[in-house]
Every structure is written in structure tokens, then in C-alpha cells.
Motif scaffolding. Structure first.
Motif, short mmCIF file in Angstrom:
data_model
loop_
_atom_site.label_atom_id
_atom_site.label_comp_id
_atom_site.label_asym_id
_atom_site.label_seq_id
_atom_site.Cartn_x
_atom_site.Cartn_y
_atom_site.Cartn_z
N ASP A 1 0.83 -1.21 0.00
CA ASP A 1 0.00 0.00 0.00
C ASP A 1 0.87 1.26 0.00
O ASP A 1 0.59 2.22 -0.73
CB ASP A 1 -0.95 0.01 1.20
CG ASP A 1 -2.08 -1.01 1.08
OD1 ASP A 1 -2.32 -1.49 -0.05
OD2 ASP A 1 -2.70 -1.32 2.11
N ALA A 2 1.93 1.25 0.82
CA ALA A 2 2.83 2.39 0.86
C ALA A 2 3.53 2.58 -0.49
O ALA A 2 3.67 3.70 -0.98
CB ALA A 2 3.86 2.21 1.98
N ALA A 3 3.97 1.47 -1.08
CA ALA A 3 4.64 1.54 -2.39
C ALA A 3 3.69 2.07 -3.46
O ALA A 3 4.07 2.89 -4.30
CB ALA A 3 5.18 0.17 -2.78
N GLU A 4 2.43 1.61 -3.42
CA GLU A 4 1.44 2.07 -4.40
C GLU A 4 1.21 3.58 -4.27
O GLU A 4 1.12 4.29 -5.28
CB GLU A 4 0.12 1.33 -4.21
CG GLU A 4 0.18 -0.12 -4.63
CD GLU A 4 -1.06 -0.89 -4.21
OE1 GLU A 4 -2.10 -0.27 -3.88
OE2 GLU A 4 -1.01 -2.13 -4.23
N LYS A 5 1.12 4.07 -3.05
CA LYS A 5 0.93 5.52 -2.84
C LYS A 5 2.14 6.30 -3.35
O LYS A 5 1.99 7.37 -3.95
CB LYS A 5 0.68 5.82 -1.36
CG LYS A 5 -0.69 5.37 -0.90
CD LYS A 5 -0.90 5.62 0.58
CE LYS A 5 -2.24 5.05 1.02
NZ LYS A 5 -2.43 5.13 2.46
N GLY A 6 3.33 5.78 -3.11
CA GLY A 6 4.54 6.44 -3.59
C GLY A 6 4.59 6.49 -5.11
O GLY A 6 4.91 7.53 -5.70
N VAL A 7 4.26 5.38 -5.75
CA VAL A 7 4.26 5.34 -7.21
C VAL A 7 3.21 6.29 -7.77
O VAL A 7 3.45 7.00 -8.75
CB VAL A 7 4.01 3.89 -7.71
CG1 VAL A 7 3.71 3.86 -9.19
CG2 VAL A 7 5.21 3.01 -7.39
N GLN A 8 2.05 6.33 -7.13
CA GLN A 8 0.99 7.24 -7.59
C GLN A 8 1.44 8.70 -7.48
O GLN A 8 1.22 9.49 -8.40
CB GLN A 8 -0.28 7.02 -6.77
CG GLN A 8 -1.45 7.86 -7.25
CD GLN A 8 -2.71 7.59 -6.44
OE1 GLN A 8 -2.69 6.88 -5.45
NE2 GLN A 8 -3.81 8.16 -6.89
N SER A 9 2.09 9.06 -6.39
CA SER A 9 2.57 10.43 -6.22
C SER A 9 3.62 10.79 -7.27
O SER A 9 3.58 11.87 -7.86
CB SER A 9 3.18 10.61 -4.82
OG SER A 9 2.21 10.40 -3.84
N VAL A 10 4.55 9.88 -7.50
CA VAL A 10 5.59 10.12 -8.50
C VAL A 10 4.98 10.24 -9.89
O VAL A 10 5.35 11.12 -10.68
CB VAL A 10 6.66 9.00 -8.46
CG1 VAL A 10 7.59 9.08 -9.66
CG2 VAL A 10 7.45 9.06 -7.17
N ALA A 11 4.01 9.37 -10.19
CA ALA A 11 3.35 9.42 -11.50
C ALA A 11 2.62 10.73 -11.72
O ALA A 11 2.69 11.33 -12.79
CB ALA A 11 2.38 8.24 -11.64
#
Length: 113
Positions: free
Chosen positions: A36-46
Motif C-alpha cells: 500500500d505504501a509503495a502504491e501511494k509512492g508510485v501514484q505520487s511520483v506518476a
């Protein structure tokens, strides 16, 4: 990118990976929080990347369109030469198992006779 994603092989492989990912998240609570944390990070970067890249893409739009058309023609040729990419992963695995099974039966028959 859309054309590649719509290829049966790619689409079904993504479905398999997605199902495995979801199953892993459901089965392992510790991994779920990391994922979940990784998904949020990827979404922010995207999101940040999309806002920065958009002006550049607008400038390069004619070149991107030409490259897209060229890539589309290349995919069409690849599909003609490798019809395998038009099949889903499940069918490829099934066909491969059947082929191996037939070959093993032939070998057994040859050895026994």
C-alpha cells in the motif's frame, strides 16, 4: 502502449500478475502495508511526472504520433510472424502441456517397441 497492452498475451499475463499480487496482499498483512505504501509512492511520483512531462509531450506531439504509427505497423508485422502473442497465457500453457504430453507419449511408445 495501448496496442501492446491489448495483445492477448500481454493482457492475460497482466491479469495473472495482478491476481497474484492481490492474493499476496490478502494473504500477508505485513506485505499489504508495504505494498500500500509503495502504491501511494508510485501514484505520487506518476502524478508529479505527468504534470512536468505534459508540456514536453505537447511540443513533441507530431513526432510522438509518427513514432506511434511506426510502432503500430511494427506490432502488426510482429503479430503476423508470431501469432503466439495473440493468444492468452492460459492457452499457451495448455498448448505447451499438450505438445509435451504428446511428445512424451511418442517417446514412450518408441522405447517400448
Amino acid at each position: 502502449v495501448k496496442e501492446v497492452a491489448n495483445l492477448s498475451l500481454v493482457s492475460s499475463a497482466c491479469d495473472v500478475v495482478s491476481a497474484a499480487y492481490a492474493s499476496t496482499k490478502e494473504s500477508h498483512p505485513y506485505l499489504r502495508s508495504v505494498c500500500d505504501a509503495a502504491e501511494k509512492g508510485v501514484q505520487s511520483v506518476a502524478e508529479a511526472t505527468a504534470s512536468c512531462v505534459q508540456p514536453v509531450l505537447a511540443t513533441l506531439e507530431p513526432h510522438v504520433a509518427a513514432a506511434s504509427e511506426y510502432a503500430s505497423k511494427g506490432l502488426d508485422k510482429l503479430g503476423e510472424k508470431l501469432p503466439l502473442i495473440q493468444k492468452p497465457v492460459e492457452q499457451i500453457l495448455s498448448d505447451t502441456k499438450e505438445l509435451v504430453s504428446c511428445r512424451v507419449a511418442e517417446v514412450k511408445e518408441a522405447v517400448s517397441s
